[in-house]
Design a protein around this motif. Structure first.
Motif, mmCIF file in Angstrom:
data_model
loop_
_atom_site.group_PDB
_atom_site.id
_atom_site.type_symbol
_atom_site.label_atom_id
_atom_site.label_comp_id
_atom_site.label_asym_id
_atom_site.label_seq_id
_atom_site.Cartn_x
_atom_site.Cartn_y
_atom_site.Cartn_z
ATOM 1 N N VAL A 63 2.396 -1.057 3.720
ATOM 2 C CA VAL A 63 2.675 -2.397 4.223
ATOM 3 C C VAL A 63 1.473 -2.811 5.073
ATOM 4 O O VAL A 63 1.252 -2.266 6.157
ATOM 5 N N MET A 64 0.691 -3.749 4.561
ATOM 6 C CA MET A 64 -0.565 -4.119 5.203
ATOM 7 C C MET A 64 -0.548 -5.569 5.658
ATOM 8 O O MET A 64 -0.011 -6.435 4.958
ATOM 9 N N GLY A 65 -1.146 -5.804 6.802
ATOM 10 C CA GLY A 65 -1.047 -7.119 7.425
ATOM 11 C C GLY A 65 -1.950 -8.174 6.841
ATOM 12 O O GLY A 65 -1.748 -9.364 7.058
ATOM 13 N N CYS A 66 -2.988 -7.793 6.095
ATOM 14 C CA CYS A 66 -3.906 -8.804 5.569
ATOM 15 C C CYS A 66 -4.457 -8.367 4.230
ATOM 16 O O CYS A 66 -4.326 -7.216 3.840
ATOM 17 N N VAL A 67 -5.087 -9.324 3.538
ATOM 18 C CA VAL A 67 -5.605 -9.000 2.203
ATOM 19 C C VAL A 67 -7.041 -8.497 2.272
ATOM 20 O O VAL A 67 -7.619 -8.130 1.253
ATOM 21 N N SER A 69 2.212 1.933 7.109
ATOM 22 C CA SER A 69 2.014 0.546 7.530
ATOM 23 C C SER A 69 0.832 0.475 8.477
ATOM 24 O O SER A 69 0.587 1.399 9.242
ATOM 25 N N CYS A 70 0.118 -0.614 8.397
ATOM 26 C CA CYS A 70 -1.064 -0.745 9.252
ATOM 27 C C CYS A 70 -0.606 -1.046 10.676
ATOM 28 O O CYS A 70 0.497 -1.533 10.897
ATOM 29 N N PRO A 71 -1.442 -0.746 11.652
ATOM 30 C CA PRO A 71 -1.036 -0.992 13.051
ATOM 31 C C PRO A 71 -1.053 -2.476 13.383
ATOM 32 O O PRO A 71 -0.594 -2.866 14.453
ATOM 33 N N SER A 72 -1.571 -3.286 12.464
ATOM 34 C CA SER A 72 -1.771 -4.715 12.677
ATOM 35 C C SER A 72 -2.969 -4.929 13.611
ATOM 36 O O SER A 72 -3.308 -4.057 14.408
ATOM 37 N N ASN A 93 -8.318 -5.780 4.095
ATOM 38 C CA ASN A 93 -8.352 -4.330 3.925
ATOM 39 C C ASN A 93 -7.129 -3.783 3.216
ATOM 40 O O ASN A 93 -7.117 -2.630 2.830
ATOM 41 N N GLY A 94 -6.105 -4.602 3.102
ATOM 42 C CA GLY A 94 -4.825 -4.122 2.581
ATOM 43 C C GLY A 94 -4.919 -3.300 1.305
ATOM 44 O O GLY A 94 -4.656 -2.099 1.318
ATOM 45 N N PRO A 95 -5.323 -3.923 0.193
ATOM 46 C CA PRO A 95 -5.298 -3.184 -1.079
ATOM 47 C C PRO A 95 -6.162 -1.933 -1.024
ATOM 48 O O PRO A 95 -5.770 -0.885 -1.531
ATOM 49 N N GLY A 96 -7.316 -2.030 -0.379
ATOM 50 C CA GLY A 96 -8.203 -0.865 -0.302
ATOM 51 C C GLY A 96 -7.564 0.260 0.470
ATOM 52 O O GLY A 96 -7.555 1.410 0.025
ATOM 53 N N GLU A 97 -6.972 -0.075 1.645
ATOM 54 C CA GLU A 97 -6.360 0.957 2.469
ATOM 55 C C GLU A 97 -5.159 1.576 1.780
ATOM 56 O O GLU A 97 -4.760 2.680 2.090
ATOM 57 N N ALA A 98 -4.576 0.830 0.852
ATOM 58 C CA ALA A 98 -3.313 1.266 0.263
ATOM 59 C C ALA A 98 -3.484 1.884 -1.124
ATOM 60 O O ALA A 98 -2.518 2.109 -1.821
#
Ligand code: SF4
Length: 367
Positions: free
Chosen positions: A307-311, A274-277, A313-318
């Protein structure tokens, strides 16, 4: 994607003898096992078995029970027979409890022969009984109960003092030809503890049980144990671990398991990435990560879930995850193996992730 190949360990494991604790091999290249100790009065058979069942469900592989009285010794046959994992009887002074534990079918006994040396040839008789039963003995040296002779010699419980004590204890069994020993040298200071285990690893062939003693309440104890075990295990030292926490023993198993998983010594079950937010987050990431963790706990196939807080960076980071969500605008983009497969309202994020997890398990042929 699944299934992931296992990671290569950070270091080749130290070569040690192997002992068998019931069906669980310890040392000699066997996977590092996780153990704990019950907190119930051992004489209370039902409460103790109940706690052992909870520990077993949490992944505990070996359990230790304290045997300070005759009533506790009398409870051992029922406990050893009904426990699904091997039981180690922990005995301090009374040789007769050691014999009782061996007769009861315990998988090992923890006893320091230095404590019972004064009882004539009891050490030899214990060596003989353990050999006949085919069980190992665990010798546990603790800073808090170090031999006064060694305390005087070394001034305090230094790594050298702990190791000298452990090797002396071993020699009391070795002189009877007994070598099925596993050893620990515990200290509450991770730095002293790491030094002691490193010295011990060089000085003897026995498998090592790692522990930071009196590590403290859950938060502090978790960090102390993770740091100390991490240093040692990353160097190939350590064959079985016990995290000591002033907390319910199931917590010790969770922490021990996470330590092994973090070091790549055990395949991960559920991993939540999960991202740190940050200021870009459009959802309460902490709560969402907790809900996803709860919903997928105990899932039968290893899963990495992002589990990413925004779209942004979300998909890329995941991309490395099996499954994930990136939130935005009250919605969740659901992705499987880095590709967006659906966009659902926030309230449906958890159930949608679970549905995809079930699909992944089905594709792998796991119910
Ligand atoms: Fe911030 Fe988005 Fe990265 Fe989470 S995923 S830390 S919200 S940029």
């Amino acid at each position: 994607g699944l299934p992931r190949p296992p990671m290569a360990p950070l270091a080749a494991p130290r070569r040690s003898r192997q002992v068998m604790v019931g069906p669980v091999p310890v040392g000699g290249g066997a996977p590092v096992s996780v153990q704990s100790m019950t907190t119930t009065p051992t004489a209370d058979v039902n409460a103790t078995l109940q706690q052992i069942a909870e520990l077993t469900a949490a992944g505990c592989q070996i359990v230790r029970v304290a045997v300070p009285s005759q009533d506790d010794a009398d409870a051992l046959p029922a406990i050893a027979r009904k426990s699904r994992i091997p039981v180690i009887a922990d005995i301090h002074f009374q040789p007769r409890y050691v014999f009782a534990a061996i007769d009861a079918g315990c998988a090992a006994v923890r006893v320091n022969p230095g404590n019972i040396k004064q009882f004539d040839d009891k050490v030899g008789q214990i060596a003989q009984a353990a050999s006949a039963a085919g069980i190992p003995i665990r010798i546990g040296v603790n800073a808090g109960s170090l031999d006064p002779r060694l305390l005087r010699k070394h001034g305090r419980a230094t790594p050298e003092a702990l190791v000298e004590s452990a090797l002396w204890e071993c020699s009391l069994f070795e002189e009877h030809g007994f070598h099925d020993i596993k050893l620990s040298v515990k200290h509450n200071d991770p730095v002293v503890m790491v030094r002691a285990y490193r010295l011990l690893a060089e000085a003897c062939p026995y498998p090592l049980h790692l522990g930071v003693t009196e590590a403290g309440p859950a938060f502090q104890g978790t960090i102390k144990s993770a740091v100390a075990f991490g240093v040692l295990l990353a160097g190939g030292i350590g064959d079985t671990i016990r995290v000591s926490l002033s907390a319910p023993p199931v917590e010790e198993i969770k922490v021990g398991t996470q330590i092994l998983e973090s070091l790549g010594l055990r395949q991960r079950g559920l991993e939540i990435v999960s991202c740190p937010s940050c200021g870009r987050a459009q959802v309460d990431v902490y709560t969402l990560a907790e809900r996803v963790t709860a919903a997928l706990e105990g899932f039968p196939v290893p899963l990495r879930v992002a589990v990413m807080g925004c779209v942004v960076n979300g998909p890329g980071e995941a991309r490395e995850a099996d499954l994930g969500v990136a939130s935005g605008n009250g919605k969740g983009q659901i992705f499987v193996q880095g590709k967006v497969v659906a966009t659902v309202p926030e309230a449906q994020i958890v159930e949608t992730l679970v549905a995809h997890a079930v699909q992944i398990a089905e594709d792998l042929g796991v119910d």
